[in-house]
Motif scaffolding. Sequence first.
Motif, PDB file in Angstrom:
ATOM      1  N   LEU A  49      29.238  49.661  14.887  1.00 31.43           N
ATOM      2  CA  LEU A  49      27.800  49.359  14.930  1.00 31.43           C
ATOM      3  C   LEU A  49      26.997  50.320  14.063  1.00 31.43           C
ATOM      4  O   LEU A  49      26.013  49.929  13.443  1.00 31.43           O
ATOM      5  CB  LEU A  49      27.306  49.363  16.373  1.00 31.43           C
ATOM      6  N   LYS A  50      27.421  51.581  13.994  1.00 34.73           N
ATOM      7  CA  LYS A  50      26.733  52.541  13.120  1.00 34.73           C
ATOM      8  C   LYS A  50      26.905  52.125  11.652  1.00 34.73           C
ATOM      9  O   LYS A  50      25.950  52.173  10.875  1.00 34.73           O
ATOM     10  CB  LYS A  50      27.286  53.945  13.341  1.00 34.73           C
ATOM     11  N   LEU A  51      28.097  51.700  11.286  1.00 35.63           N
ATOM     12  CA  LEU A  51      28.345  51.223   9.925  1.00 35.63           C
ATOM     13  C   LEU A  51      27.509  49.981   9.641  1.00 35.63           C
ATOM     14  O   LEU A  51      26.920  49.842   8.567  1.00 35.63           O
ATOM     15  CB  LEU A  51      29.838  50.916   9.756  1.00 35.63           C
ATOM     16  N   THR A  52      27.424  49.088  10.607  1.00 29.26           N
ATOM     17  CA  THR A  52      26.618  47.865  10.451  1.00 29.26           C
ATOM     18  C   THR A  52      25.149  48.226  10.265  1.00 29.26           C
ATOM     19  O   THR A  52      24.472  47.697   9.381  1.00 29.26           O
ATOM     20  CB  THR A  52      26.808  46.939  11.671  1.00 29.26           C
ATOM     21  N   LYS A  53      24.651  49.124  11.103  1.00 23.97           N
ATOM     22  CA  LYS A  53      23.247  49.541  11.015  1.00 23.97           C
ATOM     23  C   LYS A  53      22.933  50.144   9.647  1.00 23.97           C
ATOM     24  O   LYS A  53      21.882  49.893   9.069  1.00 23.97           O
ATOM     25  CB  LYS A  53      22.975  50.566  12.121  1.00 23.97           C
ATOM     26  N   THR A  54      23.875  50.902   9.109  1.00 24.30           N
ATOM     27  CA  THR A  54      23.685  51.547   7.806  1.00 24.30           C
ATOM     28  C   THR A  54      23.666  50.534   6.666  1.00 24.30           C
ATOM     29  O   THR A  54      22.934  50.704   5.700  1.00 24.30           O
ATOM     30  CB  THR A  54      24.810  52.574   7.567  1.00 24.30           C
ATOM     31  N   ASN A  55      24.451  49.473   6.796  1.00 26.89           N
ATOM     32  CA  ASN A  55      24.624  48.537   5.688  1.00 26.89           C
ATOM     33  C   ASN A  55      23.798  47.270   5.766  1.00 26.89           C
ATOM     34  O   ASN A  55      23.658  46.574   4.771  1.00 26.89           O
ATOM     35  CB  ASN A  55      26.111  48.164   5.573  1.00 26.89           C
ATOM     36  N   ILE A  56      23.268  46.950   6.923  1.00 25.81           N
ATOM     37  CA  ILE A  56      22.470  45.732   7.089  1.00 25.81           C
ATOM     38  C   ILE A  56      21.050  46.145   7.467  1.00 25.81           C
ATOM     39  O   ILE A  56      20.840  46.763   8.508  1.00 25.81           O
ATOM     40  CB  ILE A  56      23.042  44.811   8.189  1.00 25.81           C
ATOM     41  N   GLY A  57      20.098  45.822   6.635  1.00 22.55           N
ATOM     42  CA  GLY A  57      18.715  46.220   6.896  1.00 22.55           C
ATOM     43  C   GLY A  57      18.115  45.528   8.111  1.00 22.55           C
ATOM     44  O   GLY A  57      18.454  44.389   8.428  1.00 22.55           O
ATOM     45  N   GLY A  58      17.251  46.247   8.802  1.00 24.01           N
ATOM     46  CA  GLY A  58      16.514  45.671   9.915  1.00 24.01           C
ATOM     47  C   GLY A  58      17.198  45.769  11.264  1.00 24.01           C
ATOM     48  O   GLY A  58      16.644  45.330  12.264  1.00 24.01           O
ATOM     49  N   ILE A  59      18.404  46.335  11.301  1.00 18.69           N
ATOM     50  CA  ILE A  59      19.115  46.457  12.575  1.00 18.69           C
ATOM     51  C   ILE A  59      18.989  47.895  13.067  1.00 18.69           C
ATOM     52  O   ILE A  59      19.254  48.843  12.329  1.00 18.69           O
ATOM     53  CB  ILE A  59      20.593  46.069  12.439  1.00 18.69           C
ATOM     54  N   GLU A  60      18.578  48.019  14.308  1.00 16.85           N
ATOM     55  CA  GLU A  60      18.486  49.323  14.950  1.00 16.85           C
ATOM     56  C   GLU A  60      19.398  49.308  16.172  1.00 16.85           C
ATOM     57  O   GLU A  60      19.390  48.353  16.949  1.00 16.85           O
ATOM     58  CB  GLU A  60      17.050  49.621  15.385  1.00 16.85           C
ATOM     59  N   ILE A  61      20.175  50.359  16.342  1.00 13.57           N
ATOM     60  CA  ILE A  61      21.080  50.506  17.482  1.00 13.57           C
ATOM     61  C   ILE A  61      20.671  51.776  18.213  1.00 13.57           C
ATOM     62  O   ILE A  61      20.535  52.827  17.600  1.00 13.57           O
ATOM     63  CB  ILE A  61      22.548  50.635  17.031  1.00 13.57           C
ATOM     64  N   GLU A  62      20.465  51.672  19.509  1.00  9.33           N
ATOM     65  CA  GLU A  62      20.112  52.831  20.334  1.00  9.33           C
ATOM     66  C   GLU A  62      21.147  53.008  21.430  1.00  9.33           C
ATOM     67  O   GLU A  62      21.743  52.044  21.888  1.00  9.33           O
ATOM     68  CB  GLU A  62      18.745  52.630  20.986  1.00  9.33           C
ATOM     69  N   GLU A  63      21.326  54.260  21.837  1.00  9.42           N
ATOM     70  CA  GLU A  63      22.215  54.543  22.959  1.00  9.42           C
ATOM     71  C   GLU A  63      21.387  55.101  24.107  1.00  9.42           C
ATOM     72  O   GLU A  63      20.610  56.032  23.927  1.00  9.42           O
ATOM     73  CB  GLU A  63      23.280  55.561  22.568  1.00  9.42           C
ATOM     74  N   ARG A  64      21.551  54.491  25.268  1.00  8.78           N
ATOM     75  CA  ARG A  64      20.885  54.957  26.486  1.00  8.78           C
ATOM     76  C   ARG A  64      21.848  54.843  27.646  1.00  8.78           C
ATOM     77  O   ARG A  64      22.388  53.762  27.893  1.00  8.78           O
ATOM     78  CB  ARG A  64      19.651  54.111  26.793  1.00  8.78           C
ATOM     79  N   GLY A 102      24.865  55.603  28.170  1.00  9.60           N
ATOM     80  CA  GLY A 102      26.197  55.088  27.879  1.00  9.60           C
ATOM     81  C   GLY A 102      26.248  53.646  27.429  1.00  9.60           C
ATOM     82  O   GLY A 102      27.322  53.072  27.309  1.00  9.60           O
ATOM     83  N   LYS A 103      25.089  53.049  27.152  1.00 10.80           N
ATOM     84  CA  LYS A 103      25.045  51.661  26.674  1.00 10.80           C
ATOM     85  C   LYS A 103      24.412  51.618  25.294  1.00 10.80           C
ATOM     86  O   LYS A 103      23.477  52.353  25.001  1.00 10.80           O
ATOM     87  CB  LYS A 103      24.254  50.779  27.629  1.00 10.80           C
ATOM     88  N   LEU A 104      24.942  50.736  24.467  1.00 15.79           N
ATOM     89  CA  LEU A 104      24.382  50.502  23.142  1.00 15.79           C
ATOM     90  C   LEU A 104      23.517  49.256  23.201  1.00 15.79           C
ATOM     91  O   LEU A 104      23.934  48.229  23.734  1.00 15.79           O
ATOM     92  CB  LEU A 104      25.502  50.292  22.126  1.00 15.79           C
ATOM     93  N   THR A 105      22.314  49.347  22.657  1.00 19.99           N
ATOM     94  CA  THR A 105      21.422  48.196  22.596  1.00 19.99           C
ATOM     95  C   THR A 105      20.938  48.028  21.168  1.00 19.99           C
ATOM     96  O   THR A 105      20.814  48.988  20.424  1.00 19.99           O
ATOM     97  CB  THR A 105      20.211  48.332  23.541  1.00 19.99           C
ATOM     98  N   ALA A 106      20.658  46.782  20.801  1.00 16.25           N
ATOM     99  CA  ALA A 106      20.184  46.478  19.449  1.00 16.25           C
ATOM    100  C   ALA A 106      18.837  45.779  19.535  1.00 16.25           C
ATOM    101  O   ALA A 106      18.486  45.195  20.555  1.00 16.25           O
ATOM    102  CB  ALA A 106      21.192  45.589  18.724  1.00 16.25           C
ATOM    103  N   ASN A 107      18.105  45.837  18.442  1.00 20.20           N
ATOM    104  CA  ASN A 107      16.799  45.193  18.373  1.00 20.20           C
ATOM    105  C   ASN A 107      16.897  43.733  17.943  1.00 20.20           C
ATOM    106  O   ASN A 107      15.892  43.092  17.693  1.00 20.20           O
ATOM    107  CB  ASN A 107      15.886  45.957  17.404  1.00 20.20           C
ATOM    108  N   VAL A 108      18.111  43.218  17.855  1.00 19.58           N
ATOM    109  CA  VAL A 108      18.331  41.830  17.460  1.00 19.58           C
ATOM    110  C   VAL A 108      19.137  41.123  18.544  1.00 19.58           C
ATOM    111  O   VAL A 108      19.729  41.757  19.412  1.00 19.58           O
ATOM    112  CB  VAL A 108      19.064  41.728  16.098  1.00 19.58           C
ATOM    113  N   SER A 109      19.180  39.806  18.469  1.00 19.62           N
ATOM    114  CA  SER A 109      19.943  39.034  19.455  1.00 19.62           C
ATOM    115  C   SER A 109      21.439  39.244  19.246  1.00 19.62           C
ATOM    116  O   SER A 109      21.886  39.713  18.191  1.00 19.62           O
ATOM    117  CB  SER A 109      19.612  37.548  19.328  1.00 19.62           C
ATOM    118  N   THR A 110      22.203  38.858  20.241  1.00 14.79           N
ATOM    119  CA  THR A 110      23.659  38.955  20.156  1.00 14.79           C
ATOM    120  C   THR A 110      24.178  38.140  18.979  1.00 14.79           C
ATOM    121  O   THR A 110      25.041  38.602  18.230  1.00 14.79           O
ATOM    122  CB  THR A 110      24.297  38.479  21.472  1.00 14.79           C
ATOM    123  N   GLY A 111      23.652  36.939  18.790  1.00 17.40           N
ATOM    124  CA  GLY A 111      24.083  36.089  17.674  1.00 17.40           C
ATOM    125  C   GLY A 111      23.827  36.720  16.317  1.00 17.40           C
ATOM    126  O   GLY A 111      24.687  36.687  15.433  1.00 17.40           O
TER     127      GLY A 111
END
Length: 66
Positions: free
Chosen positions: A20-35, A37-46
Amino acid sequence: MKDLDKPFEITKTFGLGVLLKLTKTNIGGIEIEERQGKLTANVSTGELIKAVNATIEGHNIRLQVL
């Protein structure tokens, strides 16, 4: 709401965190947060599935199950 439309959230593991860190770095507009012990994204699962697939393909990553 379909499952693919729901916000992405999953328990963190090392391999998934790296992907997910690699994805966030290479695909614009995706943010991944950890809270907590869970990872959440600012986009839908799809949307995240599409971004992760593009990252895997773009970096020629091959998964192997032993």
